[in-house]
Design a protein around this motif. Structure first.
Motif, short mmCIF file in Angstrom:
data_model
loop_
_atom_site.label_atom_id
_atom_site.label_comp_id
_atom_site.label_asym_id
_atom_site.label_seq_id
_atom_site.Cartn_x
_atom_site.Cartn_y
_atom_site.Cartn_z
N ASP A 385 -9.54 5.83 5.43
CA ASP A 385 -10.72 5.85 5.10
C ASP A 385 -11.37 6.86 5.86
OD1 ASP A 385 -10.80 4.09 3.18
OD2 ASP A 385 -11.69 2.29 4.47
N GLN A 386 -11.20 7.12 7.46
CA GLN A 386 -11.97 8.24 8.16
C GLN A 386 -11.90 9.53 7.89
OE1 GLN A 386 -11.87 6.07 12.21
NE2 GLN A 386 -12.38 4.16 11.14
N HIS A 387 -9.71 9.51 8.08
CA HIS A 387 -9.35 10.55 7.34
C HIS A 387 -8.97 11.13 6.46
CE1 HIS A 387 -8.83 9.36 11.70
NE2 HIS A 387 -9.00 10.88 12.08
N ARG A 388 -10.00 11.79 5.85
CA ARG A 388 -9.71 11.49 4.20
C ARG A 388 -8.81 12.49 3.24
NH1 ARG A 388 -14.22 8.67 0.40
NH2 ARG A 388 -14.94 7.43 2.68
N ASP A 389 -8.15 13.15 4.64
CA ASP A 389 -7.05 15.29 4.00
C ASP A 389 -6.14 14.38 3.19
OD1 ASP A 389 -7.07 14.32 6.48
OD2 ASP A 389 -7.12 16.01 7.27
N TYR A 390 -5.28 13.34 3.79
CA TYR A 390 -4.30 13.10 3.34
C TYR A 390 -3.95 12.99 2.08
CZ TYR A 390 -3.33 12.35 8.59
OH TYR A 390 -3.31 12.39 9.89
N ASP A 391 -2.89 13.82 1.47
CA ASP A 391 -2.05 13.07 0.71
C ASP A 391 -1.15 12.23 -0.23
OD1 ASP A 391 -3.09 16.00 -1.07
OD2 ASP A 391 -2.32 16.72 0.28
N GLY A 392 -1.41 11.58 1.33
CA GLY A 392 -0.25 10.35 0.71
C GLY A 392 -0.04 9.89 1.55
N LEU A 393 -0.16 8.27 1.50
CA LEU A 393 0.07 7.09 2.75
C LEU A 393 1.06 6.93 2.67
CD1 LEU A 393 -0.23 5.65 5.35
CD2 LEU A 393 -1.97 4.12 4.25
N ILE A 394 1.95 6.59 3.54
CA ILE A 394 3.39 5.37 3.19
C ILE A 394 3.54 4.97 4.01
CG2 ILE A 394 5.80 4.81 3.22
CD1 ILE A 394 6.17 8.44 2.21
N ILE A 395 3.34 3.54 3.87
CA ILE A 395 3.18 2.28 5.05
C ILE A 395 4.82 2.14 4.98
CG2 ILE A 395 2.22 0.28 5.73
CD1 ILE A 395 -0.55 0.85 4.40
N PHE A 396 5.70 1.59 5.72
CA PHE A 396 6.47 1.19 6.10
C PHE A 396 6.74 -0.84 7.16
CE2 PHE A 396 11.29 0.74 8.02
CZ PHE A 396 11.30 -0.12 7.57
N THR A 397 6.82 -1.92 6.63
CA THR A 397 6.41 -2.85 7.05
C THR A 397 7.91 -3.68 6.31
OG1 THR A 397 4.96 -4.54 7.13
CG2 THR A 397 5.26 -3.07 5.18
N ASP A 398 6.87 -5.30 7.07
CA ASP A 398 8.10 -6.39 6.14
C ASP A 398 7.31 -6.90 5.11
OD1 ASP A 398 6.41 -7.34 8.49
OD2 ASP A 398 8.09 -8.07 10.03
N GLY A 399 6.12 -6.66 5.30
CA GLY A 399 5.26 -7.58 4.95
C GLY A 399 4.23 -8.70 5.27
N TYR A 400 4.45 -9.08 6.70
CA TYR A 400 3.60 -10.41 7.34
C TYR A 400 2.87 -10.41 7.72
CZ TYR A 400 9.17 -12.29 6.39
OH TYR A 400 9.88 -12.50 5.34
N ALA A 401 1.90 -9.99 6.50
CA ALA A 401 0.10 -9.91 7.24
C ALA A 401 -0.30 -10.14 6.02
CB ALA A 401 -0.01 -8.39 7.55
N PRO A 402 -1.57 -10.11 5.46
CA PRO A 402 -2.57 -10.78 4.64
C PRO A 402 -2.59 -9.43 3.96
CG PRO A 402 -3.27 -11.92 7.03
CD PRO A 402 -2.18 -10.70 7.05
N VAL A 403 -3.33 -9.44 2.91
CA VAL A 403 -3.27 -7.86 2.40
C VAL A 403 -4.39 -7.59 1.90
CG1 VAL A 403 -4.15 -6.99 -0.05
CG2 VAL A 403 -1.77 -8.97 -0.23
N PRO A 404 -4.90 -6.32 2.80
CA PRO A 404 -5.99 -5.40 3.66
C PRO A 404 -7.06 -5.78 2.29
CG PRO A 404 -4.79 -4.09 3.13
CD PRO A 404 -4.11 -5.34 2.62
N PRO A 405 -8.11 -4.97 2.95
CA PRO A 405 -9.48 -4.80 1.87
C PRO A 405 -9.28 -3.00 0.95
CG PRO A 405 -9.72 -3.86 4.32
CD PRO A 405 -8.57 -4.96 4.10
N THR A 406 -9.77 -3.41 0.04
CA THR A 406 -9.43 -2.03 -0.49
C THR A 406 -9.95 -0.55 -0.15
OG1 THR A 406 -9.27 -3.32 -2.83
CG2 THR A 406 -9.37 -0.40 -2.78
N PRO A 407 -9.43 0.19 0.31
CA PRO A 407 -9.97 1.53 1.32
C PRO A 407 -10.70 2.12 -0.39
CG PRO A 407 -7.70 1.98 0.16
CD PRO A 407 -7.65 0.60 0.38
N GLN A 408 -12.11 2.52 0.73
CA GLN A 408 -12.83 4.09 -0.16
C GLN A 408 -12.38 4.68 -0.42
OE1 GLN A 408 -16.36 3.71 3.24
NE2 GLN A 408 -16.46 1.57 2.63
N ASN A 409 -11.58 5.32 0.06
CA ASN A 409 -10.63 6.50 -0.04
C ASN A 409 -10.25 6.18 -1.55
OD1 ASN A 409 -9.05 8.55 -0.20
ND2 ASN A 409 -8.53 8.76 2.66
#
Length: 445
Positions: A385-409
């Motif tokens: 949200d603070q750095h909006r010049d990225y075309d894509g974001l890949i998040i590599f994880t094991d998934g054990y976390a709450p679902v985050p809020p929807t980004p404004q970006n």
């Protein structure tokens, strides 16, 4: 055993067993009847492949009815699991053994085929799947390979010029083979008198041992295994019908889980990565006198297109992510240094982002990371949200976390890349509104 069954031909014995499945084992019956049954006297035992079940009639006749029922049920389950139609591996003997271990875990028969816990001495090997057993067997075979003979030891043995066993046996001046020969002859005669011309129980045990031995029949019994999508779809249809109509028969819970797992198509994360890369590629047009216009030649300036894609790769370094998981995740970055992505910014996070972006312009195999706390996706979403010049974001994880809020970006596309299938199944529904998802490793089946 009934006299009629004993006197029946091999094919008739098979038919009697399979027909008895019609009401009691509808799924096994369906698997069997979608194949042609062919006599093949040159075979050692029985095999499946290319839409045929081939058998040696002598092998079939050597078995008691309960043994034959177990063997035919074993082959029917091998069909249902799809091993002859989808599970090719380089080493035939290990493929056959891995298949046997998988089927034995499903059926727990009395055939002389060990369970995995018997082979490895550890119940952690229970209820695994074909590829897992093949991989473990291949690793075990590599470790068990005998070392090459030491040239110095061999030279010492050659220089001695004598066989110690021969010297020891001839110290008393007697013939080392004379007494053994007499004993062997007498024991053979006694055995023949006791057993008669043939011992049926021994014959059955011998043929079952051959059927169970990958070194004896593994190559022969897997030689016709081949990828066959049509046959696999036909088998899957039978499994799906059994699930919908509760037509499992006596097929147990573990076998049901294995069979249901074959119905779910595998998610090819490489294909997801390719599509994601194509969706985020961006280019910048630049006019140049060094290249002619396609329409007007050198009278007008031509165009050059430079790739300007900016990609962010966020790696979960929480305590639940192992060292090999991190290695696997970072290896994915190398897929993007092809076809247009010239650099990738990498960050790692647990409860917070733990580094400044590291810009990579080529693949790297080693990273030093900090963190190892809990997992929180919100800081990563805040970052884009603070750095909006990225075309894509890949998040590599094991998934054990709450679902985050929807980004404004809304410009930056997101791909959730889970380390394994289990975490993907657990999380991907909740994350559907936040981008696509894939996983790297299949869960045990």
């Amino acid at each position: 055993m009934s006299q009629s069954f004993v006197k029946s031909s091999a094919r008739e014995r098979i038919t009697q067993v399979v027909e008895s499945w019609f009401l009691t084992e509808p799924l096994l019956f369906a698997a069997w009847t979608m194949h042609d049954v062919v006599e093949r006297p040159g075979l050692a035992t029985i095999r499946v492949g290319r839409g045929k079940i081939e058998f040696n009639p002598d092998f079939i006749r050597s078995l008691r009815r309960d043994q034959l029922r177990s063997v035919l049920g074993f082959e029917a389950m091998r069909i249902l699991l799809g091993h002859p139609y989808a599970r090719q591996q380089p080493k035939a003997e290990l493929s056959y053994q891995a298949s046997n271990l998988t089927v034995q875990e499903c059926l727990r028969t009395k055939l002389p085929i060990p369970r995995p816990r018997d082979l490895w001495g550890d119940d952690r090997f229970d209820n695994q799947y074909f590829e897992f057993y093949y991989r473990e067997l291949a690793e075990r075979a590599t470790h068990d390979e005998p070392p090459e003979d030491d040239p110095e030891d061999q030279a010492a043995a050659d220089s001695s010029g004598a066989d110690p066993s021969n010297q020891e046996s001839s110290d008393d001046g007697s013939d080392p083979h004379h007494d053994d020969a007499e004993t062997t002859d007498s024991e053979t005669n006694a055995s023949e008198e006791a057993d008669g011309p043939s011992n049926g129980a021994d014959d059955a045990a011998s043929t079952l041992d051959a059927y169970s031995d990958p070194d004896q029949v593994g190559m022969e019994n897997t030689t016709q295994w081949d990828n066959d999508d049509l046959k696999r779809d036909e088998i899957n249809a039978a499994v799906r019908e059994a699930a919908e109509s509760d037509g499992w028969g006596t097929v147990g819970g573990q076998a049901k889980e294995q069979l249901m797992a074959t119905l779910h198509p595998k998610l090819d994360y490489r294909g997801v990565l390719r599509n994601f890369r194509q969706s985020v590629l961006s280019v910048r047009r630049r006019l140049t006198r060094m290249k002619p216009s396609r329409r007007y030649g050198f009278a007008q300036m031509g165009s050059r297109y430079d790739f300007t894609t900016k990609l962010l790769f966020a790696v979960d370094v929480s305590g639940s992510m192992g060292h090999r998981d991190l290695q696997l995740g970072f290896s994915v970055v190398s897929h993007f240094f092809r076809y247009g992505v010239e650099s990738v910014d990498v960050i790692w996070f647990d409860e917070d982002i733990r580094c400044e972006p590291l810009t990579l312009r080529r693949a790297r195999s080693a990273f030093e990371v900090s963190g190892r706390g809990g997992t929180n996706f919100a800081p990563v979403i805040d970052y884009i949200d603070q750095h909006r010049d990225y075309d894509g974001l890949i998040i590599f994880t094991d998934g054990y976390a709450p679902v985050p809020p929807t980004p404004q970006n809304t410009r930056t596309r997101i791909l959730w890349l889970f380390k394994d299938e289990a975490t993907h199944q657990q999380m991907h529904q909740g994350l559907r509104g936040l981008g696509r998802s894939a996983f790297l490793k299949e869960s045990p089946r």
